[in-house]
Design an enzyme around this catalytic site. Structure first.
Site, PDB file in Angstrom:
ATOM      1  N   ASP A  80      13.065   8.373 -15.700  1.00  0.00           N
ATOM      2  CA  ASP A  80      12.301   9.628 -15.738  1.00  0.00           C
ATOM      3  C   ASP A  80      12.149  10.176 -14.317  1.00  0.00           C
ATOM      4  O   ASP A  80      11.056  10.176 -13.751  1.00  0.00           O
ATOM      5  CB  ASP A  80      10.925   9.386 -16.380  1.00  0.00           C
ATOM      6  CG  ASP A  80      10.136  10.682 -16.532  1.00  0.00           C
ATOM      7  OD1 ASP A  80      10.742  11.766 -16.491  1.00  0.00           O
ATOM      8  OD2 ASP A  80       8.895  10.608 -16.689  1.00  0.00           O
ATOM      9  N   SER A 121       8.923   5.020  -5.732  1.00  0.00           N
ATOM     10  CA  SER A 121       8.965   5.031  -4.270  1.00  0.00           C
ATOM     11  C   SER A 121       7.588   5.328  -3.685  1.00  0.00           C
ATOM     12  O   SER A 121       7.396   5.247  -2.476  1.00  0.00           O
ATOM     13  CB  SER A 121       9.979   6.063  -3.770  1.00  0.00           C
ATOM     14  OG  SER A 121       9.645   7.336  -4.295  1.00  0.00           O
ATOM     15  N   CYS A 177      13.389  16.729 -16.296  1.00  0.00           N
ATOM     16  CA  CYS A 177      12.395  17.806 -16.382  1.00  0.00           C
ATOM     17  C   CYS A 177      12.861  19.030 -15.612  1.00  0.00           C
ATOM     18  O   CYS A 177      12.087  19.910 -15.284  1.00  0.00           O
ATOM     19  CB  CYS A 177      11.034  17.324 -15.890  1.00  0.00           C
ATOM     20  SG  CYS A 177      11.076  16.678 -14.221  1.00  0.00           S
TER      21      CYS A 177
HETATM   22  N1  SAH Z   1       7.567   8.469 -15.699  1.00  0.00           N
HETATM   23  C1  SAH Z   1       6.388   8.967 -15.029  1.00  0.00           C
HETATM   24  C2  SAH Z   1       6.618  10.249 -14.277  1.00  0.00           C
HETATM   25  C3  SAH Z   1       7.679  10.192 -13.205  1.00  0.00           C
HETATM   26  S1  SAH Z   1       7.547  11.482 -12.028  1.00  0.00           S
HETATM   27  C4  SAH Z   1       5.271   9.153 -16.068  1.00  0.00           C
HETATM   28  O1  SAH Z   1       5.564   9.247 -17.247  1.00  0.00           O
HETATM   29  O2  SAH Z   1       4.111   9.230 -15.672  1.00  0.00           O
HETATM   30  C5  SAH Z   1       8.756  11.051 -10.874  1.00  0.00           C
HETATM   31  C6  SAH Z   1       8.401   9.867 -10.002  1.00  0.00           C
HETATM   32  O3  SAH Z   1       9.560   9.564  -9.252  1.00  0.00           O
HETATM   33  C7  SAH Z   1       7.283  10.080  -8.995  1.00  0.00           C
HETATM   34  O4  SAH Z   1       6.300   9.109  -9.193  1.00  0.00           O
HETATM   35  C8  SAH Z   1       7.962   9.861  -7.614  1.00  0.00           C
HETATM   36  O5  SAH Z   1       7.144   9.126  -6.724  1.00  0.00           O
HETATM   37  C9  SAH Z   1       9.162   9.045  -7.993  1.00  0.00           C
HETATM   38  N2  SAH Z   1      10.355   9.138  -7.121  1.00  0.00           N
HETATM   39  C10 SAH Z   1      10.909  10.251  -6.581  1.00  0.00           C
HETATM   40  N3  SAH Z   1      12.057   9.943  -5.944  1.00  0.00           N
HETATM   41  C11 SAH Z   1      12.235   8.608  -6.094  1.00  0.00           C
HETATM   42  C12 SAH Z   1      13.256   7.698  -5.664  1.00  0.00           C
HETATM   43  N4  SAH Z   1      14.331   8.103  -4.976  1.00  0.00           N
HETATM   44  N5  SAH Z   1      13.137   6.400  -6.013  1.00  0.00           N
HETATM   45  C13 SAH Z   1      12.073   5.964  -6.731  1.00  0.00           C
HETATM   46  N6  SAH Z   1      11.092   6.790  -7.148  1.00  0.00           N
HETATM   47  C14 SAH Z   1      11.167   8.093  -6.836  1.00  0.00           C
END
Ligand code: SAH
Length: 356
Positions: free
Chosen positions: A261, A213, A301
């Site tokens: 994730d 997002s 996490c």
């Molecule tokens: N998998 C990544 C880390 C993910 S951290 C890695 O290994 O580097 C969580 C992510 O979820 C963030 O980038 C945040 O922008 C996104 N996020 C949070 N809520 C969301 C939603 N409702 N839909 C899509 N993305 C979201």
């Protein structure tokens, strides 16, 4: 610190603002500040020695100091090739003399490797909780605040002073490699951030779609992709994961590999139930969209969601849609984020890989 009977219990760092008033630093009584600073130097050396034994030579970014897990409560230090990124989470660790001693020891230990700069990253919310005066993220030593580093042979940008709150999710380094081992066919990386999983999947898969997002995160993701040419190009999508999964299921889209994730849904024990409902919705939708023989890599996490809670959630999602799910790997955070038996808070990341 003393027991009720006056028996010494050890020494702790104190905070007059935090809910956690005391953080143990030693089981003996430290006689003066000099002894404290000496102990801190020793802990820094031990933390580095531990990483030197455990972290593979091809990892240019890893966590060097992980707070309580390294006997240095309130201090976090990550290495991104030649840059050390430091965070202080408590009043004690933010004290100028303590920070100076830690930095001096770090630079001394890395004198022969090309570590040249130290950046302090600040989370304003944490400073507020500790009632510390506001301070910007800034360069403390050297000249460089940005770099390119490799993990598992894949290159990523790091910018220590950019607006983004975090650097990379270094705790996933070993899980990226594990996900890559099983990945195949068409892949989907949900909550992709700057592309950590997606870039690993692209080495094994015919196509990769990655969703987040956050526009700034996706911009860095695209720059990261450009650093690693010669693989199927990744389709980066901006959107809400819950909506995307719902629409994809309705559209009958299918994948062979899906990574989930999400950010921590359970920020406190109070919203555990709501968090588990959120995890279940995501996992249910992902399981539904996987082809036979497909692989799900699913993470949490949230410290408050235990391994057992997470597996129960997944079991119940699989049962709801009558799919047979085999556990391939039940993983945690990378070894440079040590889990200490007896300090349950040091274990927070769950990563389950299964075959559907
Ligand atoms: N998998 C990544 C880390 C993910 S951290 C890695 O290994 O580097 C969580 C992510 O979820 C963030 O980038 C945040 O922008 C996104 N996020 C949070 N809520 C969301 C939603 N409702 N839909 C899509 N993305 C979201």
């Amino acid at each position: 610190m003393q027991s009720e009977r006056g028996r010494p219990l050890g020494s702790a760092l104190s905070s007059n603002a935090s809910q956690i008033a005391l953080r143990m630093i030693s089981q003996s009584v430290l006689s003066d500040e000099g002894e404290l600073l000496g102990l801190l130097r020793q802990r820094v050396r031990e933390a580095i020695a531990y990483r030197r034994r455990l972290v593979p030579a091809d990892a240019e970014a890893y966590r060097l100091i992980f707070s309580e897990a390294d006997g240095l409560p309130g201090l976090i230090v990550d290495r991104y090739r030649q840059i050390l990124s430091l965070q202080t989470l408590t009043q004690a660790m933010d004290r100028a003399d303590i920070k100076e001693v830690a930095i001096a020891e770090l630079l001394e230990q890395f004198a022969s490797e090309a570590v040249s700069s130290v950046v302090q990253r600040v989370d304003p919310r944490i400073r507020e909780l500790e009632q510390l005066p506001p301070a910007p993220s800034r360069l403390l030593r050297g000249e460089e605040t940005a770099t390119v580093y490799a993990i598992n042979g894949i290159r990523f940008h790091y910018d220590g002073l950019s607006g983004q709150k975090t650097g990379a999710f270094l705790d996933q380094r070993e899980n990226y490699a594990a996900a890559q081992r099983y990945a195949h066919g068409s892949a989907l990386d949900v909550f992709c951030y700057q592309g950590g999983f997606a870039l690993h999947l692209a080495r094994k898969c015919d196509s990769v779609t990655a969703l987040d997002s956050s526009r700034p995160a996706l911009e860095v993701a695209e720059q990261n992709e450009a650093l690693n040419p010669g693989r199927p190009s990744i389709e980066w999508m901006e959107g809400n994961a819950f909506d995307f999964l719902k629409d994809s299921a309705t559209a009958g889209r299918e994948y062979d590999t899906i990574v989930l994730d999400p950010p921590a849904f359970a920020k406190s024990r109070r919203n555990l139930e709501t968090a588990l409902r959120g995890y279940k919705e995501l996992n249910l939708r992902a399981l539904r969209m996987l082809r036979r023989g497909g692989v799900l890599v699913t993470c949490s996490c949230s410290y408050h969601v235990s391994d057992a809670d997470f597996l129960d959630m997944l079991r119940s999602a699989a049962a709801d849609i009558h799919r047979n799910v085999r556990l391939l790997e039940h993983r945690g955070q990378a070894q440079d984020h040590p889990t200490v038996l007896g300090i349950p808070e040091t274990h927070y990341l769950k990563c389950v890989i299964c075959s559907v």
